[in-house]
Design a protein around this motif. Structure first.
Motif, PDB file in Angstrom:
ATOM      1  N   THR A   1      -2.798   8.748  32.773  1.00 17.16           N
ATOM      2  CA  THR A   1      -2.725   7.738  31.846  1.00 17.16           C
ATOM      3  C   THR A   1      -3.771   6.711  31.925  1.00 17.16           C
ATOM      4  OG1 THR A   1      -1.312   6.350  33.841  1.00 17.16           O
ATOM      5  CG2 THR A   1      -0.009   7.848  32.308  1.00 17.16           C
ATOM      6  N   SER A   2      -3.841   5.988  31.063  1.00 15.11           N
ATOM      7  CA  SER A   2      -5.148   5.082  30.973  1.00 15.11           C
ATOM      8  C   SER A   2      -5.246   3.764  32.113  1.00 15.11           C
ATOM      9  CB  SER A   2      -5.431   4.425  29.632  1.00 15.11           C
ATOM     10  OG  SER A   2      -4.164   3.540  29.486  1.00 15.11           O
ATOM     11  N   GLY A   3      -4.147   3.752  32.721  1.00 16.86           N
ATOM     12  CA  GLY A   3      -3.968   2.858  33.868  1.00 16.86           C
ATOM     13  C   GLY A   3      -4.287   1.364  33.650  1.00 16.86           C
ATOM     14  N   THR A   4      -3.415   0.961  32.597  1.00 16.21           N
ATOM     15  CA  THR A   4      -3.811  -0.565  32.259  1.00 16.21           C
ATOM     16  C   THR A   4      -2.955  -1.394  33.336  1.00 16.21           C
ATOM     17  OG1 THR A   4      -1.857  -0.308  30.769  1.00 16.21           O
ATOM     18  CG2 THR A   4      -4.154  -0.228  29.771  1.00 16.21           C
ATOM     19  N   THR A   5      -1.709  -0.762  33.857  1.00 10.43           N
ATOM     20  CA  THR A   5      -1.241  -1.543  34.702  1.00 10.43           C
ATOM     21  C   THR A   5      -1.080  -0.802  36.113  1.00 10.43           C
ATOM     22  OG1 THR A   5       0.718  -0.942  33.907  1.00 10.43           O
ATOM     23  CG2 THR A   5       0.202  -2.943  33.195  1.00 10.43           C
ATOM     24  N   GLY A   6      -2.053  -1.108  37.122  1.00  6.37           N
ATOM     25  CA  GLY A   6      -1.702  -0.398  38.415  1.00  6.37           C
ATOM     26  C   GLY A   6      -2.665   0.905  38.258  1.00  6.37           C
ATOM     27  N   ASN A   7      -2.701   1.960  39.169  1.00  2.00           N
ATOM     28  CA  ASN A   7      -3.605   3.038  39.126  1.00  2.00           C
ATOM     29  C   ASN A   7      -3.093   4.102  38.037  1.00  2.00           C
ATOM     30  OD1 ASN A   7      -5.507   2.716  41.123  1.00  2.00           O
ATOM     31  ND2 ASN A   7      -3.814   2.778  42.781  1.00  2.00           N
ATOM     32  N   PRO A   8      -3.896   4.807  37.365  1.00  2.00           N
ATOM     33  CA  PRO A   8      -3.476   5.780  36.290  1.00  2.00           C
ATOM     34  C   PRO A   8      -2.450   7.016  37.236  1.00  2.00           C
ATOM     35  CG  PRO A   8      -5.566   5.624  36.305  1.00  2.00           C
ATOM     36  CD  PRO A   8      -5.391   4.888  37.637  1.00  2.00           C
TER      37      PRO A   8
END
Length: 556
Positions: free
Chosen positions: A196-203
């Motif tokens: 995932t793009s990791g907008t919240t926390g690590n991908p």
């Protein structure tokens, strides 16, 4: 109890390599065209592609790569990246596509978390590799997607921090003869790893199987999905590092379509010229890329001569963009929705026979939604108490999905995100009586004003439909009475004269009065994620102290 009666059919596993073998055998002369990093146009066929993919498989085996090992890629859309797709998965390894637009620390985290044995990279990413290599000690070597002379040009300026060897892809591949038979193994074996793009926390990693990959290719190629055909010339603008380019590198060989790869040049002029020169009939990409293409075409006063359809996804397609493609250029827009966790396709807005009997306005209203599921995906919407909500186009709740190409859990995480066998998408949606799903918001972006929900996406779509607005985002601002109220952040087109009051007046009659935004601010640009989506978390940080006009007046 009697045992079940089994069918007497061949037990042939669904493997990604079979897609390329099918294309090489039955559409062997069909072209794969790539604009290379080197600047020229490269042409070869599916038959050539399979041979080189087999050579790559041999080369990886010679390097000691074993089934199950992860092979990373940092690459644009091109024939070498396609060979990586099939050469790695074909021999039983896992192709791990890495988004180079993420922050370097996130990329290093992903490579380390995946335990990539080798990473293949386009030479344009040599500066990035130079930065992240010291943070990736478990990588055995870095494979530059070029010949030895290409590497030599960059060794002096970049790649100076490399402790691991830098290998030439062409040297590795051409050393092999391609006399290799794709092995047969369990179709549940891992094939691709996408984060995932990791907008919240690590991908987080989504680990696909050969079975899910092939089934997804079948689903993507259906007439009511992407509708790919051997008569198409397909240009995937969506990157191959973004959820496997939405399955196009697998659906195209499944049907024998011509493939056209744009490389690193995704500006409007470059895309248009490549589409015209290669007779592209079908394309796919995110709204931000199409905005640049449409702006170029308007300024240059040019039209498409072959493009017939385009899939728009990644984020909601503004209705104004859909109308421009269809009314001004005669190109059908297929609005789509999906997620990394779904391989990614979930729904597409292709109208049924019944829907096509309705008025043009009603048809367009349906096509502006995210659409109907394709076979292989089921969905439902759930209310705050966990109850399933009706499909009436009005009730909206949390969207859940399930199916054979939806993840069961994230890579290297023991806990499962599933709720009673369903995956919670994080989207808030409605579903109408036709089964058409409409995303009204991400659950974390929804605006709750006085206990009632307001769709930020609907307000954004109205803003960008104004002829002087290039892009817009809607976020919630704190309000002492209503808890939250909508704020529009807009980017104007060049030479625009639009004012705040004029844009707010534009909402009159288009939404309920209590939905009309409380304020507008103009910005030079909006922040986007690595996959081209609006980065609303960043916007909320920037405008967290913004005071709405009516609040400011009462404070005086």
């Amino acid at each position: 109890m009697t045992s079940p009666l089994y069918g007497q059919m061949m037990d042939v596993p669904l493997l990604a390599s079979s897609l390329l073998s099918h294309a090489a055998r039955h559409f062997g002369d069909t072209e794969i065209v790539s604009r290379r990093i080197e600047g020229d146009i490269h042409r070869y066929t599916y038959r050539d592609c399979e041979k080189r993919a087999k050579q790559l498989a041999q080369a990886l085996i010679a390097l000691g790569v074993e089934p199950g090992d992860r092979i990373g890629t940092l690459a644009w859309n091109g024939y070498r990246h396609l060979e990586c797709y099939y050469g790695t998965t074909g021999m039983g390894a896992v192709c791990h596509t890495i988004n180079p637009r993420l922050f370097p620390d996130q990329i290093a985290f992903i490579i380390d978390h995946a335990d990539d044995a080798y990473v293949c990279f386009d030479m344009t990413f040599a500066p990035l590799v130079d930065i992240i290599a010291p943070q990736c000690p478990k990588v055995k070597g870095w494979i530059a997607l070029g010949d030895a002379s290409c590497i030599g040009e960059h060794l002096g300026q970049y790649l100076g921090n490399m402790e691991q060897p830098v290998l030439s892809y062409e040297t590795l591949v051409t050393a092999q003869d391609g006399n290799y038979e794709w092995p047969q193994f369990d179709e549940r074996t891992a094939s691709f790893l996408c984060y995932t793009s990791g907008t919240t926390g690590n991908p987080k990693g989504a680990l696909y199987s050969h079975r899910s990959t092939v089934l997804h290719a079948y689903g993507a190629a259906l007439p009511d999905a992407m509708g790919a055909s051997s008569s198409d010339s397909i240009l995937p603008v969506v990157p191959m590092f973004h959820v496997n380019a939405w399955g196009i590198p697998h659906a195209a060989p499944l049907v024998g379509a011509k493939l056209v790869f744009p490389g690193k040049d995704l500006d409007g002029k470059s895309l248009y010229e490549l589409m015209e020169s290669e007779g592209v009939t079908y394309s796919a990409g995110v709204p931000t890329v199409w905005l640049a293409l449409l702006n170029y075409m308007k300024q240059a006063d040019v039209r498409f001569s072959t493009l017939k359809r385009t899939v728009i996804g990644g984020s909601a397609c503004p209705p104004a963009m859909l109308r421009t493609f269809e009314d001004d250029y005669g190109v059908e827009v297929i609005h789509a929705w999906g997620m990394t966790e779904m391989s990614p396709l979930g729904t597409l807005a292709r109208l049924s026979w019944k829907q096509k009997q309705r008025s043009p306005d009603e048809q367009r209203a349906s096509r502006e939604k995210q659409g109907h599921v394709i076979f292989g995906v089921d969905m439902k919407i759930v209310g705050e108490e966990g109850q399933e909500l009706p499909w009436d186009g009005r009730a909206f709740g949390d969207l859940y999905v399930r199916g054979p190409w939806v993840i069961d859990r994230y890579f290297r995480r023991d806990e499962s995100p599933l709720v009673d066998g369903w995956f919670p998408t994080g989207d808030v949606s409605t579903i109408d009586a036709d089964g058409f799903m409409h995303i009204t918001d991400r659950s974390k972006d929804v605006i709750k004003s006085g206990g009632e929900w307001i769709s930020s996406i609907d307000l954004e779509n109205i803003a960008v439909s104004h002829p002087q607005v290039a892009e817009a985002a809607c976020i919630a601002c704190s309000h002492p009475k209503w808890t939250e109220r909508p704020l529009i952040v807009a980017v104007l087109r060049p030479d625009a004269t639009l004012t705040r009051d004029e844009l707010l007046a534009y909402y009159d009659g288009k939404v309920a009065k209590w939905w009309v935004p409380d304020d507008v601010v103009f910005a030079d640009e909006l922040p986007h994620t690595a996959t081209g989506k609006l980065q609303k978390l960043r916007l909320r940080e920037i405008y967290r102290n913004h005071v709405l006009p009516d609040v400011a007046e009462k404070a005086v």
